[in-house]
Structure formats: C-alpha cells, structure tokens
Design a protein around this motif. Structure first.
Motif, PDB file in Angstrom:
ATOM      1  N   TYR A  18      23.758  -7.749  18.475  1.00  0.00           N
ATOM      2  CA  TYR A  18      22.251  -6.879  18.505  1.00  0.00           C
ATOM      3  C   TYR A  18      21.731  -7.212  16.901  1.00  0.00           C
ATOM      4  N   SER A  19      20.804  -6.926  16.443  1.00  0.00           N
ATOM      5  CA  SER A  19      19.902  -6.480  15.319  1.00  0.00           C
ATOM      6  C   SER A  19      19.028  -5.598  15.702  1.00  0.00           C
ATOM      7  N   GLY A  20      18.704  -3.976  14.661  1.00  0.00           N
ATOM      8  CA  GLY A  20      18.029  -3.417  14.931  1.00  0.00           C
ATOM      9  C   GLY A  20      17.543  -3.378  13.138  1.00  0.00           C
ATOM     10  N   LYS A  21      16.507  -2.305  13.362  1.00  0.00           N
ATOM     11  CA  LYS A  21      15.498  -2.588  12.001  1.00  0.00           C
ATOM     12  C   LYS A  21      16.653  -2.631  11.039  1.00  0.00           C
ATOM     13  N   HIS A  61       7.670  -1.694  10.594  1.00  0.00           N
ATOM     14  CA  HIS A  61       8.059  -2.301   9.621  1.00  0.00           C
ATOM     15  C   HIS A  61       9.458  -2.528   9.208  1.00  0.00           C
ATOM     16  N   VAL A  62       9.892  -3.908   9.608  1.00  0.00           N
ATOM     17  CA  VAL A  62      11.218  -4.363   8.260  1.00  0.00           C
ATOM     18  C   VAL A  62      10.355  -4.636   7.307  1.00  0.00           C
ATOM     19  N   GLU A 165      10.513   0.174  20.877  1.00  0.00           N
ATOM     20  CA  GLU A 165      11.221  -1.091  20.985  1.00  0.00           C
ATOM     21  C   GLU A 165      11.035  -1.852  19.001  1.00  0.00           C
ATOM     22  N   VAL A 166      11.570  -2.326  18.252  1.00  0.00           N
ATOM     23  CA  VAL A 166      11.625  -2.757  16.794  1.00  0.00           C
ATOM     24  C   VAL A 166      10.512  -3.491  16.861  1.00  0.00           C
ATOM     25  N   GLY A 167       9.260  -2.841  16.196  1.00  0.00           N
ATOM     26  CA  GLY A 167       7.980  -3.059  15.479  1.00  0.00           C
ATOM     27  C   GLY A 167       7.121  -2.252  16.288  1.00  0.00           C
ATOM     28  N   GLU A 168       7.137  -1.705  17.309  1.00  0.00           N
ATOM     29  CA  GLU A 168       6.920  -0.494  18.140  1.00  0.00           C
ATOM     30  C   GLU A 168       6.960   0.774  17.215  1.00  0.00           C
ATOM     31  N   ARG A 275      -2.711  -0.220   6.223  1.00  0.00           N
ATOM     32  CA  ARG A 275      -1.570   0.654   6.905  1.00  0.00           C
ATOM     33  C   ARG A 275      -2.203  -0.102   8.361  1.00  0.00           C
ATOM     34  N   ALA A 276      -3.879   0.171   8.571  1.00  0.00           N
ATOM     35  CA  ALA A 276      -3.581   0.092   9.750  1.00  0.00           C
ATOM     36  C   ALA A 276      -4.219  -1.659  10.657  1.00  0.00           C
ATOM     37  N   SER A 277      -3.971  -2.501   9.620  1.00  0.00           N
ATOM     38  CA  SER A 277      -4.249  -4.157   9.821  1.00  0.00           C
ATOM     39  C   SER A 277      -2.790  -3.880  10.636  1.00  0.00           C
ATOM     40  N   ASP A 278      -3.130  -5.502  11.123  1.00  0.00           N
ATOM     41  CA  ASP A 278      -1.774  -6.142  11.790  1.00  0.00           C
ATOM     42  C   ASP A 278      -1.439  -6.929  10.493  1.00  0.00           C
ATOM     43  N   THR A 279      -1.201  -6.725   9.200  1.00  0.00           N
ATOM     44  CA  THR A 279      -0.556  -7.771   8.837  1.00  0.00           C
ATOM     45  C   THR A 279       0.230  -7.156   8.256  1.00  0.00           C
ATOM     46  N   SER A 280       1.659  -7.904   7.711  1.00  0.00           N
ATOM     47  CA  SER A 280       3.138  -6.774   7.457  1.00  0.00           C
ATOM     48  C   SER A 280       2.953  -6.690   5.777  1.00  0.00           C
ATOM     49  N   PRO A 281       3.644  -5.703   5.517  1.00  0.00           N
ATOM     50  CA  PRO A 281       3.977  -5.284   4.496  1.00  0.00           C
ATOM     51  C   PRO A 281       3.578  -5.903   3.378  1.00  0.00           C
ATOM     52  N   PRO A 282       3.400  -6.095   1.888  1.00  0.00           N
ATOM     53  CA  PRO A 282       4.186  -7.031   1.221  1.00  0.00           C
ATOM     54  C   PRO A 282       5.307  -6.286   0.472  1.00  0.00           C
ATOM     55  N   ALA A 283       5.731  -7.301  -0.701  1.00  0.00           N
ATOM     56  CA  ALA A 283       7.082  -7.535  -1.083  1.00  0.00           C
ATOM     57  C   ALA A 283       6.752  -6.243  -2.143  1.00  0.00           C
TER      58      ALA A 283
END
Length: 308
Positions: A18-21, A61-62, A165-168, A275-283
């Motif tokens: 298993y992989s968690g965050k 988000h990871v 769940e991860v991502g929720e 933060r309210a968008s569906d995009t992943s955070p930047p590096a």
C-alpha cells in the motif's frame, strides 16, 4: 491500485502492499519453499513495515517536490514521542529494519485501523478559526466570544473527522457520528486517549519552549488481543502545529515549525495556484524546500534535545 504503488522501492524480505500520501507499507515476504532470509517471527498477518518517504502533502494533494530527510525526521520524532507516551499502547515492534530503509522505517503490529482522524485542539487557528469567525463554533462545539487567531482554549477540544481516500477531503464529524461509526465504547476510549496524548505532549513541548497548538492521531485495534493501539505517526510536523512559545502573539498567524509554511506558500500569489481549482499544486521552489526542511529539523532538535 493506490497512488504511487508502482514507484515504491523494493525492500528485501518485504512485499509492498500500500502507498499512502507519505508512507509505504510492506508485509513480510513468505518464501514459496518455506525457506529464505525472512525473519520467521514476522508474519504478514501480524506485522507491517511502515516506511516514511520524503513526500509532503498539503490541502489533500501529494506535492511533486519532496523535502529531503523528511521521512527520517518523522520516523525518529515519532519514536521519541512513543517513548514519552509509554503509558499508552503503541504499534511499534522493532526498529531493526533493512538497510535500504534504515532510519525512516518501523516494524509495527498490523492493526485494523479505525476510520477516524482523532484531533485535539488547544489553540484556535486554521480551519477552526475560519469556522469560529462564521459561527462562534469549532466543529459545531461552541466557544466563548472574543477569541482570535492563536488564542489558547480554556479546555482542549476533541474534534474527530472521518478518514477520506487519498486525494479526497476528510470530513469533520461529531462525537455522535463517531459512535455510529465505531460504537460508544471505542469512540469514548479514543477520545480519552487523544486528549491524554495532547495533554502530555503539550506539557512536554511547553517545557522546551514550543507550543503544541493541535495534533492529529490515529488508533487501531489489535485483533489478537483486542487492545486499542496508538498507530501511524505521532506528534510530528506533519500531524501537528508547533509554534515558538517566545514568539506566540494571539491576533495574528503564528510562525510555525510544521508544514503550514508550505501551505502558506501554496496559497500566496508567488505560487500562482488556485486552491479551489482542479489543478495540482505547482512544484516547490528550492528556497521553500530548504526552509521547510530546516523547520522540520528544528522541531525535532528542540523537542528531543538531540542533534539530527
């Protein structure tokens, strides 16, 4: 398949499950012929290898950018806290782990985890402050008027949430909803243990010039003897808010030794992320990575009195 499963490192004698965050879990490998190098005292039914990676998560988000040495800091600080909380049953069996994960892993009892994030809050900040400003409550629990960012609460609050769940997103729930999920006896016991963990740790941290504003812990059931057991990590910069007591000043955000620094950058104009968008955070930029590592290490060293 859970997030990150394919990227988990191979560990001799252990099979990844298993992989968690931020963690990878392994169980002892059972050789097909009954022979092999595995420890015969370790079984997949009873034991799990918990490996802390250098991944960091924020706002569910990871992030793509790891924090160097973070996994080692989290593991070593958790082990130190487990020692301070010796009166509470925990899941650690051994730190005699394979060289590939030395310093960042623990062999633990394999528990049936309760689906509850157990949170204790001793100070008003974060999402609790946002709710208080709207309604005068934190997780529907009423608080006195006139509190501000960083105010110390007269009595620490227990504010559970339902694991997601991860991502929720985890969902704040009432004690009554906790009872519905796990039964009254378990709900009452993990509430009592959570507040005991917070009370002990808050006192120890304060003696070292650090304020423990809030913390999240998790518990599981040892199915072989029925013991409710403290599990996962405990009182780390990932699961807690640590503030410098000398700089504490209610009425403004408090400088912290935890990943709030990363959260603040992500929500600043510098990141360009919505933060309210569906995009992943930047590096994360190098200076944010370095400053975050420094905060984790300082928390470890100030709390334990040890050099990292």
């Amino acid at each position: 398949m859970s997030a990150g499963l394919a990227q988990a490192p191979q560990v001799p004698g252990w099979t990844h499950v298993y992989s968690g965050k931020v963690r990878e879990l392994y169980v002892p490998t059972v050789p097909e012929d009954g022979d092999g190098d595995g420890d015969p005292q370790l079984t997949p039914e009873r034991h799990v290898l918990v490996v802390a990676t250098d991944r960091i998560s924020a706002y569910d988000h990871v992030l793509a950018t790891p924090i160097p040495d973070k996994g080692r800091v989290l593991t070593q600080l958790s082990l130190w806290w487990f020692e301070q909380l010796a009166d509470i049953e925990n899941h650690v069996v051994s730190t005699a782990v394979p060289e590939e994960v030395a310093g960042r892993a623990m062999i633990c009892r394999n528990l049936t985890m309760f689906p509850i994030e157990c949170i204790a809050r001793g100070y008003l900040t974060g999402s609790g402050l946002e709710e208080y400003r709207r309604s005068g409550t934190v997780c529907s629990l009423p608080l006195p008027a006139g509190l501000t960012d960083g105010s110390r609460l007269e009595t620490p609050l227990y504010t559970p949430s339902a694991k997601a769940e991860v991502g929720e997103h985890d969902e704040n729930i009432t004690f009554e909803q906790t009872v519905e999920a796990v039964g009254f006896d378990v709900a009452d016991r993990i509430r009592e243990l959570t507040l005991r963990v917070y009370g002990t740790a808050e006192r120890i941290a304060r003696e070292r010039g650090i304020i423990l504003a809030d913390t999240k812990v998790e518990f599981g059931l040892d199915v072989h003897d029925g013991t409710i057991t403290l599990a996962d990590e405990v009182l780390t910069p990932d699961s807690s808010r640590f503030w410098d007591a000398a700089a504490w000043e209610p009425g403004r955000p408090q400088p912290s030794f935890d990943k709030q620094f990363v959260r603040d950058w992500l929500t600043s104009p510098a990141s360009g992320w919505d933060r309210a968008s569906d995009t992943s955070p930047p590096a994360l930029p190098d200076d944010v990575v370095g400053a975050t590592r420094d905060r984790y290490v300082e928390a470890y060293e100030r709390l334990t009195g040890r050099s990292f």
